[in-house]
Design an enzyme around this catalytic site. Structure first.
Site, PDB file in Angstrom:
ATOM      1  N   ASP A  10       2.965  -2.262 -10.984  1.00  0.00           N
ATOM      2  CA  ASP A  10       2.270  -2.108  -9.709  1.00  0.00           C
ATOM      3  C   ASP A  10       1.836  -3.472  -9.191  1.00  0.00           C
ATOM      4  O   ASP A  10       1.611  -4.407  -9.966  1.00  0.00           O
ATOM      5  CB  ASP A  10       1.018  -1.233  -9.888  1.00  0.00           C
ATOM      6  CG  ASP A  10       1.357   0.202 -10.228  1.00  0.00           C
ATOM      7  OD1 ASP A  10       2.483   0.638  -9.919  1.00  0.00           O
ATOM      8  OD2 ASP A  10       0.499   0.893 -10.810  1.00  0.00           O
ATOM      9  N   ARG A  11       1.685  -3.571  -7.870  1.00  0.00           N
ATOM     10  CA  ARG A  11       1.279  -4.835  -7.250  1.00  0.00           C
ATOM     11  C   ARG A  11       0.039  -5.432  -7.921  1.00  0.00           C
ATOM     12  O   ARG A  11      -0.020  -6.625  -8.217  1.00  0.00           O
ATOM     13  CB  ARG A  11       0.983  -4.609  -5.760  1.00  0.00           C
ATOM     14  CG  ARG A  11       0.513  -5.878  -5.044  1.00  0.00           C
ATOM     15  CD  ARG A  11      -0.294  -5.536  -3.793  1.00  0.00           C
ATOM     16  NE  ARG A  11       0.535  -5.004  -2.732  1.00  0.00           N
ATOM     17  CZ  ARG A  11       1.117  -5.748  -1.802  1.00  0.00           C
ATOM     18  NH1 ARG A  11       0.966  -7.056  -1.805  1.00  0.00           N
ATOM     19  NH2 ARG A  11       1.842  -5.191  -0.868  1.00  0.00           N
TER      20      ARG A  11
END
Length: 312
Positions: free
Chosen positions: A149-150
């Site tokens: 995930d970012r």
């Protein structure tokens, strides 16, 4: 294996008197890079300009840029060099831990996308590594094996050929020997270790959730162990038995101790602007040599800072 980097990347270019001075243009309105170059370098043809891009002769604000549709913003400076030089773009938000003919292993910072969606054109790990491998050959590519995930930091692998990608994805469960995260979660986790098992499903708004009905979704298994805890937070070592989307985030919410700063999955506190999740260890069998390689990174200091002794 903290540092086994075979790659020696030059950090910038040098200019000497025998080289042709570069041309520079200031961007006055937004648009795509190729169209901007076609306008500024007229009557130079489209194929000629594409060749400049492919050979790393075009920079935007001192960053080598090879994508035709790279979005430009007013105020940026576009530089075109006549001479073909091998200048490595500065990598932003990631560090290469290892590279050979088959793989690139990186440590990704929080905030950096692994790979963009169709609607996103911002800087990603994928895009930067593509530019990196094309310094040696404009036809080189990289291939995604997994994602973070970012707002999750840590160790990631990319393949450098479709053959390696296919081999590793097909045998992922056997090839990956260890995948360990550290998670800073809310509250004191009283059970020092445990396992969470559920079937993950996705809502229409792309949020994952657990079903505890057998075979109702994708089976997900997460093991955890408490490293450190106080009344506000617990630092957990988390081992994945399966690798589902948002698995750790959902399972920590199921445990009643959501990940710090993870409002999407139930967090009530925000001790820092990032997500309290870091992919600390990744060990796998090399797809060509068969050698087991292990990469370990440090626990983020922001996580550890939550356990400083309080003044009496």
């Amino acid at each position: 294996m903290r540092s086994n980097n075979k790659t020696k990347r030059p950090q910038g270019g040098t200019f000497n008197r025998n080289q042709t001075p570069p041309k520079q243009f200031k961007v006055t309105e937004g648009g795509e890079l190729l169209l901007f170059l076609l306008d500024k370098l007229s009557p130079q043809g489209r194929n000629s300009i594409k060749s400049l891009l492919a050979h790393g002769q075009v920079s935007v604000d001192d960053r080598v840029e090879k994508l035709y549709n790279h979005p430009l913003k007013p105020g940026q400076i576009v530089t075109i060099r006549k001479d073909r030089t091998t200048v490595a773009p500065v990598l932003v938000g990631l560090k290469i831990l290892f590279e050979d003919d088959d793989l690139i292993v990186i440590n990704k910072d929080t905030g950096l996308l692994s790979i963009a969606t169709e609607k996103e054109t911002e800087l990603t790990a994928y895009r930067q590594l593509t530019a990196h491998v094309r310094l040696h050959d404009p036809k080189n590519r990289i291939f995604v094996l997994h994602r973070l995930d970012r707002d999750t930091s840590g160790v990631m692998i990319f393949a450098k050929s479709e053959r390696v990608q296919q081999k590793m994805q097909d045998g992922w469960k056997d090839i990956v020997k260890e995948r360990m995260y550290v998670a800073l979660v809310e509250g004191m986790v009283k059970k020092t270790q445990g396992t969470i098992s559920s079937w993950l499903k996705e809502t229409s708004t792309l949020k994952m959730y657990s079903s505890f009905t057998p075979n109702d979704g994708q089976h997900a298994v997460t093991h955890y162990k408490v490293i450190q805890a106080n009344r506000n937070y617990s630092l957990l070592e988390v081992h994945l038995e399966t690798g589902r989307k948002n698995q750790i985030r959902v399972h920590m919410q199921d445990l009643g101790h959501p990940i710090a700063s993870d409002k999407k999955y139930g967090s009530k506190t925000k001790p820092f602007s990032r997500l309290g999740l870091h992919a600390r260890v990744l060990a796998f069998e090399h797809p060509t040599s068969g050698q087991v390689m292990r990469f370990e990174t440090d626990i983020p200091k922001q996580f550890l800072s939550q356990f400083r002794e309080e003044p009496k």
